[in-house]
Design a protein around this motif. Structure first.
Motif, PDB file in Angstrom:
ATOM      1  N   GLN A 133       9.486  -0.833   2.437  1.00  0.00           N
ATOM      2  CA  GLN A 133       8.606  -1.989   2.413  1.00  0.00           C
ATOM      3  C   GLN A 133       9.123  -2.993   3.422  1.00  0.00           C
ATOM      4  O   GLN A 133      10.329  -3.106   3.626  1.00  0.00           O
ATOM      5  N   GLU A 137       6.121  -7.653   2.407  1.00  0.00           N
ATOM      6  CA  GLU A 137       5.526  -6.886   1.292  1.00  0.00           C
ATOM      7  C   GLU A 137       6.359  -7.048   0.020  1.00  0.00           C
ATOM      8  O   GLU A 137       5.824  -7.149  -1.074  1.00  0.00           O
ATOM      9  N   ARG A 140       5.859 -10.474  -1.731  1.00  0.00           N
ATOM     10  CA  ARG A 140       4.568 -10.696  -2.402  1.00  0.00           C
ATOM     11  C   ARG A 140       4.701 -10.743  -3.929  1.00  0.00           C
ATOM     12  O   ARG A 140       3.948 -11.412  -4.607  1.00  0.00           O
ATOM     13  N   ASP A 181       2.659  -4.762  -5.719  1.00  0.00           N
ATOM     14  CA  ASP A 181       3.657  -3.925  -5.041  1.00  0.00           C
ATOM     15  C   ASP A 181       2.887  -2.860  -4.269  1.00  0.00           C
ATOM     16  O   ASP A 181       2.218  -2.009  -4.871  1.00  0.00           O
ATOM     17  N   ASN A 182       2.948  -2.889  -2.934  1.00  0.00           N
ATOM     18  CA  ASN A 182       2.092  -2.000  -2.140  1.00  0.00           C
ATOM     19  C   ASN A 182       2.491  -0.525  -2.243  1.00  0.00           C
ATOM     20  O   ASN A 182       1.787   0.346  -1.748  1.00  0.00           O
ATOM     21  N   ARG A 183       3.601  -0.211  -2.930  1.00  0.00           N
ATOM     22  CA  ARG A 183       3.963   1.208  -3.132  1.00  0.00           C
ATOM     23  C   ARG A 183       3.267   1.785  -4.352  1.00  0.00           C
ATOM     24  O   ARG A 183       3.220   2.993  -4.547  1.00  0.00           O
ATOM     25  N   ARG A 185       0.279   2.693  -7.196  1.00  0.00           N
ATOM     26  CA  ARG A 185      -1.094   3.187  -7.085  1.00  0.00           C
ATOM     27  C   ARG A 185      -1.900   2.977  -8.369  1.00  0.00           C
ATOM     28  O   ARG A 185      -2.964   3.559  -8.533  1.00  0.00           O
TER      29      ARG A 185
END
Ligand code: SF4
Ligand code: F3S
Ligand code: FES
Length: 235
Positions: A133, A137, A140, A181-183, A185
């Motif tokens: 990340q 990111e 955030r 958390d952009n990791r 899904r």
């Protein structure tokens, strides 16, 4: 200095209803409320029941009402309270077990309901290393990683007092930590849970949660970000 510690007492096998015990203690201004409780147990009444573990504001186990406000007994000093009488009571809104101990299970059930873990079944990057990340990111959701699950926020929330099914600010904070958390899904699944009847729309922006948080998390702001995400997600 001499001070009076007024302690909420309830023994489920002996008492029909709760009462208060008053203890006169010799304390220092730099003593923590937890030190006063330890003094009572060592010198006056070894049956006094409360939770504590780390004694350094890390484990979240000793949240209670101290002079009417939620806080961690190990973080609040006698001098912070500016009073020679200190009252300690259990958190509101959770079932009472004994003295200052409440049943945390309803609180943790709400926490579990928001999937408080990283969900990502996609294959790892080709080099088999971690999912990287950028600092931006990671930033955030940095604030909401600080939660220690002490329940001071949820048990100070008037919406939770009115409706114990409300997921409450702590659960929403922990949903926020993964939604942004952009990791991860599972953001859409979490937002769906938070959009339901017992979710974020029961928050009336009372701010008690933010005021109570010993980790200074901007809880009301995190809740507002979830509300905005919901509005954008479903439009
Ligand atoms: Fe405690 Fe703050 Fe986490 Fe609420 S958000 S459970 S007050 S650490
Ligand atoms: Fe309750 Fe905090 Fe909202 S106190 S009403 S969850 S701002
Ligand atoms: Fe761990 Fe107070 S005893 S936070």
């Amino acid at each position: 200095m001499e001070l009076q510690l007024k302690v909420f007492r309830f023994h489920p096998e002996k008492d029909l209803r709760p009462h208060y015990d008053l203890f006169s203690l010799e304390a220092e201004a730099t003593d923590r409320v937890l030190d006063l409780l330890e003094m009572v147990r060592a010198e006056h009444d070894p049956t006094l029941a409360y939770r504590r573990s780390c004694a350094h504001g890390v484990c979240g186990s000793d949240a209670m009402r101290i002079n009417g406000k939620n806080g961690l007994a190990c973080k609040i000093l006698v001098r912070d309270l500016r009073s020679r009488q200190i009252t300690v009571e259990p958190l509101l809104g959770l079932p009472l077990i004994k003295d200052l101990i409440v049943d945390m299970e309803p609180f943790f059930a709400h926490y579990r309901a928001v999937l408080p873990y990283l969900v990502n079944d996609e294959p790892l990057p080709e080099d088999g290393r971690e999912r990287l990340q950028s600092p931006a990111e990671r930033d955030r959701f940095d604030d909401t990683t600080k939660c220690i699950l002490c329940a001071a926020c949820t048990t100070s929330c008037p919406s939770f007092w009115a409706n114990r099914l409300y997921l409450g600010p702590a659960a929403i904070v922990n949903a926020h930590r993964f939604i942004f958390d952009n990791r991860d899904r599972a953001g859409a699944r979490r937002l769906k849970i938070l959009a339901e009847r017992q979710g974020v729309w029961l928050c009336r922006t009372a701010f008690n949660c933010t005021e109570a948080c010993p980790r200074y998390i901007h809880i009301t702001q995190a809740i507002a970000e979830i509300k905005n995400a919901l509005l954008n997600h479903f439009i």
